[in-house]
Enzyme design. Structure first.
Site, PDB file in Angstrom:
ATOM      1  N   ALA A 243      41.842  36.293  47.960  1.00 20.92           N
ATOM      2  CA  ALA A 243      41.287  35.166  47.221  1.00 20.92           C
ATOM      3  C   ALA A 243      41.684  35.272  45.756  1.00 20.92           C
ATOM      4  CB  ALA A 243      39.765  35.143  47.343  1.00 20.92           C
ATOM      5  N   ASP A 244      41.636  34.146  45.093  1.00 18.64           N
ATOM      6  CA  ASP A 244      41.789  34.105  43.647  1.00 18.64           C
ATOM      7  C   ASP A 244      40.893  32.995  43.127  1.00 18.64           C
ATOM      8  OD1 ASP A 244      43.474  35.469  41.502  1.00 18.64           O
ATOM      9  OD2 ASP A 244      43.581  33.362  40.917  1.00 18.64           O
TER      10      ASP A 244
END
Length: 185
Positions: free
Chosen positions: A66-67
């Site tokens: 994720a970011d």
């Protein structure tokens, strides 16, 4: 076992809270190589870049990457480099509406899933003394937009649309829909 490909203690804490069995390991990806100024494009490119690197590191395992970015509607508010940068970034959010955008990629039993989620916050003006205490605490370090909706920013929230987990770096509610009960304990 699910591998959380992130060094984020907040993401790990979210998975623990939701009782998802995982181990935490990460692979290197240079987010600074991304030149996009669009927050949605940036977060997708960053999370997918991490995903591609982690698929090489962990060839057969189930993984999630994720970011997260924060946007004030005009700019991407990245992780603060120092106290002055944190102050500048936080003042851009004070008394305003911000968008916290998280993109995640999952490989589960060989299938790939990607999604982008957004949580919108409207904040009251931050108290100057409180802001300075937060900056001195260093809790903002490593946080997109120096923002902690579960901490410092919580008392300033006027309105929220979306999941808090998205704002904390991983939309666990949507991750659970992807993984089902496979990693629940």
């Amino acid at each position: 076992m699910l591998i959380l490909c992130s060094s984020s203690p907040t993401r790990a804490s979210l998975l623990k809270t939701y009782k998802i069995d995982f181990i935490q390991k990460s692979c290197d990806f240079d987010e600074d190589s991304i030149k996009s100024k669009d927050p949605y494009e940036f977060v997708v490119l960053a999370s997918y870049g991490k995903f591609k690197e982690c698929m090489k590191c962990f060839e057969k395992e189930d993984i999630v990457t994720a970011d997260t970015v924060v946007s004030d509607g005009k700019n991407i508010l990245r992780k603060a480099k120092d106290e002055n940068d944190a102050r500048r970034i936080l003042l851009a959010q004070s008394g305003k509406e911000i968008r916290i955008i998280t993109a995640m990629w999952v490989r589960l039993e060989g299938q790939k899933f990607g999604r982008i989620d957004e949580t919108i916050y409207e904040f009251d003006k931050f108290d100057e003394k409180d802001l300075e205490e937060y900056i001195k605490s260093g809790e903002w370090r490593g946080k997109a937009g120096a923002c902690m909706v579960e901490g410092f920013c919580k008392k300033y929230i006027k309105k929220v649309i979306g999941y808090e987990s998205t704002a904390m770096g991983l939309c666990v509610e949507e991750l659970l829909k992807i993984i089902g009960g496979k990693y629940a304990y």
